[in-house]
Scaffold this motif. Sequence first.
Motif, mmCIF file in Angstrom:
data_model
loop_
_atom_site.group_PDB
_atom_site.id
_atom_site.type_symbol
_atom_site.label_atom_id
_atom_site.label_comp_id
_atom_site.label_asym_id
_atom_site.label_seq_id
_atom_site.Cartn_x
_atom_site.Cartn_y
_atom_site.Cartn_z
ATOM 1 N N ASP A 35 0.957 -1.174 0.007
ATOM 2 C CA ASP A 35 0.090 0.024 -0.078
ATOM 3 C C ASP A 35 0.935 1.120 -0.069
ATOM 4 O O ASP A 35 0.542 2.191 -0.488
ATOM 5 C CB ASP A 35 -0.838 0.083 1.219
ATOM 6 C CG ASP A 35 -1.970 -1.158 1.119
ATOM 7 O OD1 ASP A 35 -2.308 -1.583 -0.067
ATOM 8 O OD2 ASP A 35 -2.512 -1.507 2.302
ATOM 9 N N PHE A 36 1.911 1.181 0.629
ATOM 10 C CA PHE A 36 2.948 2.418 0.408
ATOM 11 C C PHE A 36 3.992 2.099 -0.288
ATOM 12 O O PHE A 36 4.420 1.230 -0.729
ATOM 13 C CB PHE A 36 3.473 2.534 2.022
ATOM 14 C CG PHE A 36 2.378 2.557 3.085
ATOM 15 C CD1 PHE A 36 2.265 4.033 3.387
ATOM 16 C CD2 PHE A 36 1.688 1.795 3.678
ATOM 17 C CE1 PHE A 36 1.307 4.166 4.327
ATOM 18 C CE2 PHE A 36 0.851 1.741 4.509
ATOM 19 C CZ PHE A 36 0.462 3.126 4.808
ATOM 20 N N ASP A 40 7.244 7.720 0.373
ATOM 21 C CA ASP A 40 5.787 8.348 0.733
ATOM 22 C C ASP A 40 6.144 9.043 2.119
ATOM 23 O O ASP A 40 6.570 8.362 3.059
ATOM 24 C CB ASP A 40 4.839 7.068 0.912
ATOM 25 C CG ASP A 40 3.936 6.786 -0.251
ATOM 26 O OD1 ASP A 40 4.132 7.511 -1.184
ATOM 27 O OD2 ASP A 40 3.361 5.876 -0.160
ATOM 28 N N THR A 107 -3.530 3.982 4.635
ATOM 29 C CA THR A 107 -2.986 4.785 3.448
ATOM 30 C C THR A 107 -3.603 6.400 3.893
ATOM 31 O O THR A 107 -3.217 7.174 3.118
ATOM 32 C CB THR A 107 -3.734 4.106 2.258
ATOM 33 O OG1 THR A 107 -5.096 4.012 2.236
ATOM 34 C CG2 THR A 107 -3.158 2.905 1.921
#
Length: 176
Positions: A35-36, A40, A107
């Motif tokens: 998800d990352f 980020d 997220t």
Amino acid sequence: MIFLILLLGCNRTGISGDHDIFRPDWSGIDTAKIDFKFGDRIRLNLQDEYIDAVVLDFSQDETGLWIGFCFINDGKLFGRQIPSGLLNRECVDLFDIVYVKQEFLTTETIVDNLHIDINAIRIGAISTMNNYSDLISAFNYGLEQREKEPTPCNKGLASPNSIRERYFEIEMINKN
């Protein structure tokens, strides 16, 4: 004579000559399913305290996937500087990484993505955290250590009281 050859041969910048032993290694990890993303910038809301960090590594073990991030304070990254080599020492800049399980983060914590040069990342201290209070404690301890006067890289090599922790500007890892 053999000792001299070994001594001179070991006076390199890391085992492979470029501090490769400190670089992130994602072999065996499918980063497309995470998800990352690398770079980020995340904002953690920890008991009404906001802490910024940037994703610099991933790790996987039998318990699952871990996201490795480096805390940010006033636009500066948590890191440390250590000596390298036996002769003609040089300083190696390393980033302190905190690993948390992917499930621990949402997220919604992603603020934006920084364009970071993966080749500029070398990992120093690492720790794993499983709850908010541990993350807050790690962040606060990091702040305390970085308030102290850092020991110059080539000084205090054998001293247990050496302060290696310091801040690094984000610009030193930006892609140009």
